[in-house]
Write an enzyme that holds these catalytic residues in place. Structure first.
Site, PDB file in Angstrom:
ATOM      1  N   HIS A 198      -4.314   1.001 -11.219  1.00 23.19           N
ATOM      2  CA  HIS A 198      -4.871   0.628 -10.217  1.00 23.19           C
ATOM      3  C   HIS A 198      -4.015   0.527  -8.800  1.00 23.19           C
ATOM      4  O   HIS A 198      -4.296  -0.367  -8.044  1.00 23.19           O
ATOM      5  CB  HIS A 198      -5.274  -0.436 -10.438  1.00 23.19           C
ATOM      6  CG  HIS A 198      -6.496  -0.464 -11.680  1.00 23.19           C
ATOM      7  ND1 HIS A 198      -7.961  -0.206 -11.289  1.00 23.19           N
ATOM      8  CD2 HIS A 198      -6.334  -0.004 -13.275  1.00 23.19           C
ATOM      9  CE1 HIS A 198      -8.368  -0.832 -12.845  1.00 23.19           C
ATOM     10  NE2 HIS A 198      -7.563  -0.876 -13.273  1.00 23.19           N
ATOM     11  N   SER A 232      10.481  10.688  16.105  1.00 25.19           N
ATOM     12  CA  SER A 232       9.078  10.178  16.446  1.00 25.19           C
ATOM     13  C   SER A 232       9.192  10.828  18.269  1.00 25.19           C
ATOM     14  O   SER A 232      10.681  10.122  18.151  1.00 25.19           O
ATOM     15  CB  SER A 232       8.788   8.936  16.087  1.00 25.19           C
ATOM     16  OG  SER A 232       8.253   7.927  17.729  1.00 25.19           O
ATOM     17  N   LYS A 276      12.641   6.443  13.697  1.00 17.15           N
ATOM     18  CA  LYS A 276      11.718   6.797  12.549  1.00 17.15           C
ATOM     19  C   LYS A 276      12.311   8.141  11.846  1.00 17.15           C
ATOM     20  O   LYS A 276      12.877   9.292  12.542  1.00 17.15           O
ATOM     21  CB  LYS A 276      10.548   6.641  13.249  1.00 17.15           C
ATOM     22  CG  LYS A 276       8.880   5.877  13.649  1.00 17.15           C
ATOM     23  CD  LYS A 276       8.562   5.109  12.319  1.00 17.15           C
ATOM     24  CE  LYS A 276       8.058   5.731  11.569  1.00 17.15           C
ATOM     25  NZ  LYS A 276       6.705   6.213  12.557  1.00 17.15           N
ATOM     26  N   GLU A 307       3.339  14.697   4.014  1.00 23.33           N
ATOM     27  CA  GLU A 307       2.523  14.439   4.684  1.00 23.33           C
ATOM     28  C   GLU A 307       1.270  15.626   4.765  1.00 23.33           C
ATOM     29  O   GLU A 307      -0.181  16.153   4.526  1.00 23.33           O
ATOM     30  CB  GLU A 307       2.290  14.044   5.650  1.00 23.33           C
ATOM     31  CG  GLU A 307       2.485  12.680   6.052  1.00 23.33           C
ATOM     32  CD  GLU A 307       2.577  11.728   7.677  1.00 23.33           C
ATOM     33  OE1 GLU A 307       3.856  12.023   8.663  1.00 23.33           O
ATOM     34  OE2 GLU A 307       2.047  10.745   7.245  1.00 23.33           O
TER      35      GLU A 307
END
Lengths: 396, 396, 396, 396
Positions: free
Chosen positions: C156, C279, C285, C292
């Site tokens: 979980h 970025s 960043k 992704e």
């Protein structure tokens, strides 16, 4: 459900089970709407002088009585009835004899069930819309409660820019309200009167009035020509399913955030205890099961949409029995979405942000600093960006 | 596309290919819209005194020139550019130096690409809508041409009730017009101004005006709060894809009918020769390939919708690189739908019904006979039904 | 691709574009395999005395030459060729005249393209399998590198039980090896010889030998009866797509873990810099774009499977042009999976666990403590569980 | 199912309904298998000296009794039990007290439910496989019955080449047998022992033997490492669903053919009356409802596969409550497939081909003629093709 087959049931029963299967049970929620549509149809028949005033009175009275009994649970659509429409007509004939047999003039089960389904959808969509608004309200309440709680704003799940709990909750609230509007917009396809199209080719030799039933049932338009009615089977249903899928996706993403925020590593939120569950072997666990199931059900909702689209795909025009199979994913998705919309407001009411654990990485202000440089020194953003970047890199 | 890997390309190139891959090519259709949005952004910056009048003039002039060159094919977004937004900015800086570097103040690629995408979608949806109407018009023309050609009306693919070619074509025409309206209704989600949300958390220290860009780009609303913008990624896109899927489904079902009607067994229609193809081993064949591909592409369109929904599913809030993958199925579906809408009008113009082969089974009038009995003898429909049925059974 | 339509191209060209569209380009990767299958077919014809030894020699030589030219990029399947099979035959006839026209005896494009496709799939599946094993190897290497690095085991997404990096990496490695086996198992459906089935109904009046081509092309079986061949279109393809979807799902879940582990809040891993990107407005960043996109492409892979299943769904038996549309999602999924398998080993080689940040919650040992109580005191697990739980609760 | 919400039930009950919902009912079919796995687990515990011989005896006896009662319908998993595993343990403790509490040592509900599910799947897959073979046998019987009945062979739904009923039926029979093999091949993923992995991270401080439970339950392998077990959730299930989808697709396409063949226009077959239904307004109709529902359910089966894949997609490693949602589409697809496989053999036994209506277009022999020319005159196929084509064209 496999019982019949296990026991080597006689063929007729197995065919009935295969064709009417779970469908008869699904029809139970349509009975109330079938009664509405049947009453309107009877009134129209009387208006068109295809039914006497006495027969109309008897039909209306009997329909109301049958609906009331159903509401009280006194009868249910049974497998032997095959479907809800047949069940209704049988009960009617049982009660008022010949007059009941006059009701089916100028209609077919094809337009009858579609009328009931669209009336049902009108109500269901309104319930879903209202439920979505309630969830958005709960998010707005949370935003007010956590007025100035800071939160990192993420891109690529990396801390990117400073944000706040109200901005976070407000984004979801806005999108869920957008979904509520999306649900309302399904009205355009739902609110077309199918009655009078009968099996899909009208009612030769019977001069029925489609406008009469439209008015009585408050449909926005009458679907013309009659052949469009069966061709449109599944389209309003699919649009409702699509909007449910979008709404469930937004809710599933909200759940993803909360599951993440209540990890020990983020520790941004505490979930209300009533909405978490324990473990059978790890006594220390408080698991975010409700939110996991919301996320999981967003996948189920997408599958329901696909199922409905897949059933209607490629079929030649005209009614096909396949189309009956759209009801199962439609009702499944409506139910799971209503339940999700109902469980979320109390869950969100108990969400507490743990301000003490919310840490913004100092670098999160880099873009704001670059912006400040732009304003203060009048340099191009690209140069400001490079300057701030140069300052940051060594600290990495 | 697999070339890079086959040849053992250096790592950086492979990473670039994996991340920017086909995406840079997809961005080409957005260049024109990126220029529009970038001009509006520059004008807003000037209005807010974040850009001088001279810089604005140079930026606008350069953007127009770059757009014109792109329109003429003089440049394309290249893999090295990574994406169209970067390509545009690089070209700008190349041309006007420092002033070009000032344009990115108050925006991020996240809101920039979304602005371009929504402007593109506004146009694409209008093209799709107009195309759908043209197909519906072609069906109406066919209906007029075949004014009184009879056709069996089918249910369960069995002859059920008498119908006509105009009723058949009119049903499809009505549903395709319904799809055209559905496409228009996507405007609600498409026409929200994302500009000013930057990476999804606004522009701290830079007082931009979101209303200014909204007005200049003629968006219906400004999407608020800023966090809603990235959360909504994929939703307008999915709605466009959903409406395309419904439209393609209607067209696919039209194709199913025509493929059936031009079998030797039905022989109801002759397809225009230009729209059929031959066989490599059976010299006698005239195959309805165009219609088969329309039917097949209705499945492709559904998959594009699923792909877009699947990419956004379950993601936490905020921008993620995954979202870039929505463009591919979106553009794929738009293209296949536009091409289908373009090929259908000439195809339908050449469809000829072979009246001499269209045979209505005598039993097809049974429902009409039962209806006539109801009117003439005043008996209940159920009794009329039984009487007509009794007469028919022996002849089976 | 929409160019043709934009410019109002003549009808014939538009029909060709609509039917052969991107398909001709897809066929390029099949040329090599079509040459293999065509050679085997020619040899079989000669063996069956349907082709002279001289003609066979000329056909084989010409095919080899054509293949070599294609390999060097000297020709490509063009839109005007319609498909790769036609292109090949045309080139052959151009080169060797009449003899080339003898090759199409006893076959149709239907079995020809299927033979080429299955030979291609055999290679592609082997490449995929090997790629998966390489990724599993990279995970095993990572496990060895991080020999005793502890890691919380989650259920979980809550810390549940103590785990280690090797256990974490080993789980993925095992499942990816399972996917590699799954890919191998598609061999059963891929390795069926379609040749000799021609258009799907055999070759009346031509005594070809299906066993001869089977042996020469090393297919495991000959698909019998001939009608099964076209009926099976899409099944082997779908199984390959299914196994790709499972593999991509495992890789997408691995990516989900890594994206999570490299958040500032978890901070368990550092990703190799070459695999992260910056970025446009936030200079600080380092985004995990590659991971992704792996996660996002797991959704694309599922959609490819759905597309292939959807295209074949509900079609009557026999060949239909729709089936050609299966190639696009098949090749798309194979390519994206190969690229993902190629990018992962160097990416995983650079993943470094930040042991100093990995904190196990003390409560994570509760189950182990309960287990110890069971062994030491001989009490039932349920009682041990309650005792450990009682001790934990107050500290919450 | 919406009742709870309608009535404003207390929160706890609604949370229970939302989390355990339909799941507890789904678990009923797993009880028998949970008992098997629990017995094997108890025996292993005893073997490892973690359970006394007396306790083992009492546990085994009680489990058998509980299973027998369940088999007789004397108890059902109730909502309050939350799931079948908890229900079983509660009943056990009720019966034998403390000894029952000793059973859960060394396991978690996570591996317990997976063991039961895989044992169930082993049986279900075997039932599906056997059912598929029975349908193939019915097709072979039909082929024998219609020994020499001719049938047009279609491509593009156009008459293409001469075929026969045995060739038609034989193609389906072969592909359905292929699906039966495909179902068997799921054994590889189904037959992995999950026991001993507990929550997914093994059983620290408890020396259990995974090999002992593997042997007793006749699993082919033990799934290693323990972390692979939860990571693999949904993979065996998805493979079973995939093979069901392929099988249902073949059956749906068989249904498509039969629906077509029993139109008035084709009139090739007469369907058995028990498998057709009437109309509520057209007394003459005999509708092929069973076959339409088979076709429609092929779409449902695809959606079940998508649902299962969608639920597991993108989840980080480790158990998540979402995974429970895979059971619903899994059981739904198994049931619909078993029912379809059961209804088909009697349906096919009654299919009669109407030889008198089966007309082969004379042009159907064109390819055979061209082939004959090749053999007789030794001309290239391409020339023979052109000659036959020239002869045919004028007659068009």
């Amino acid at each position: 459900m496999t019982r019949l087959w296990d026991k080597g049931a006689p063929l007729d029963e197995r065919v009935l089970q295969y064709t009417a299967g779970e469908d008869h049970a699904l029809d139970d929620r349509l009975v109330k709407y079938d009664v509405q549509a049947s009453s309107a149809h009877a009134e129209m028949l009387a208006q068109c002088r295809l039914l006497s005033a006495e027969d109309l009175a008897r039909i209306r009275a009997a329909l109301l009585e049958i609906a009331a009994l159903h509401e009280r649970g006194a009868w249910r659509v049974r497998l032997e009835d095959e479907d809800g429409q047949t069940a209704l007509e049988n009960l009617l004939v049982e009660r008022i004899g010949e007059a009941g047999g006059r009701l089916h003039a100028g209609r077919s089960r094809n337009d009858q069930v579609l009328a009931a389904l669209r009336l049902y959808l009108r109500d269901a969509v309104e319930q879903l819309r209202a439920g979505a608004v309630t969830v958005a309200d709960a998010l707005d309440a949370l935003a007010r409660r956590e007025g100035d709680t800071p939160l990192p704003g993420y891109t690529h799940l990396q801390q990117a820019m400073p944000s706040t709990v109200p901005l976070w909750a407000g984004g979801f609230s806005a999108e869920i309200r957008d979904d509520a509007e999306g649900l309302s917009s399904t009205h355009r396809r739902v609110s077309k009167n199918p009655l009078g199209s009968a099996a899909g080719y009208g009612t030769p030799n019977l001069a029925v009035s489609r406008e009469e039933t439209r008015k009585r049932l408050d449909f926005a338009t009458t679907q013309e020509p009659v052949t469009a009615v069966q061709l449109s089977r599944g389209k309003a249903e699919a649009q409702v399913l699509f909007e449910i899928a979008l709404l469930m996706q937004d809710l599933g993403r909200l759940a993803s955030d909360l599951i993440l925020y209540c990890t020990q590593e983020f520790a941004f939120v505490e979930l209300p205890e009533a909405f978490t569950t324990g473990s059978s072997i790890m006594p220390q666990k408080r698991n975010p099961d409700v939110f996991e199931l919301i996320r999981g059900r967003s996948a189920t909702a997408q599958a329901c949409l696909m199922e409905a689209l897949g059933v209607a795909a490629k079929l030649p025009s005209g009614y096909h029995r396949d189309l009956q199979l759209i009801k199962a994913p439609l009702f499944r998705a409506i139910d799971l979405c209503l339940q999700t919309l109902d469980i979320l407001p109390p869950a969100l009411a108990g969400v507490r942000f743990r301000r003490e654990h919310i840490k913004l990485d100092p670098s999160i202000h880099a873009a704001a600093e670059a912006n400040a440089l732009v304003v203060k020194e009048g340099i191009p953003f690209r140069e400001a960006y490079r300057r701030v970047a140069a300052k940051l890199t060594p600290t990495k």
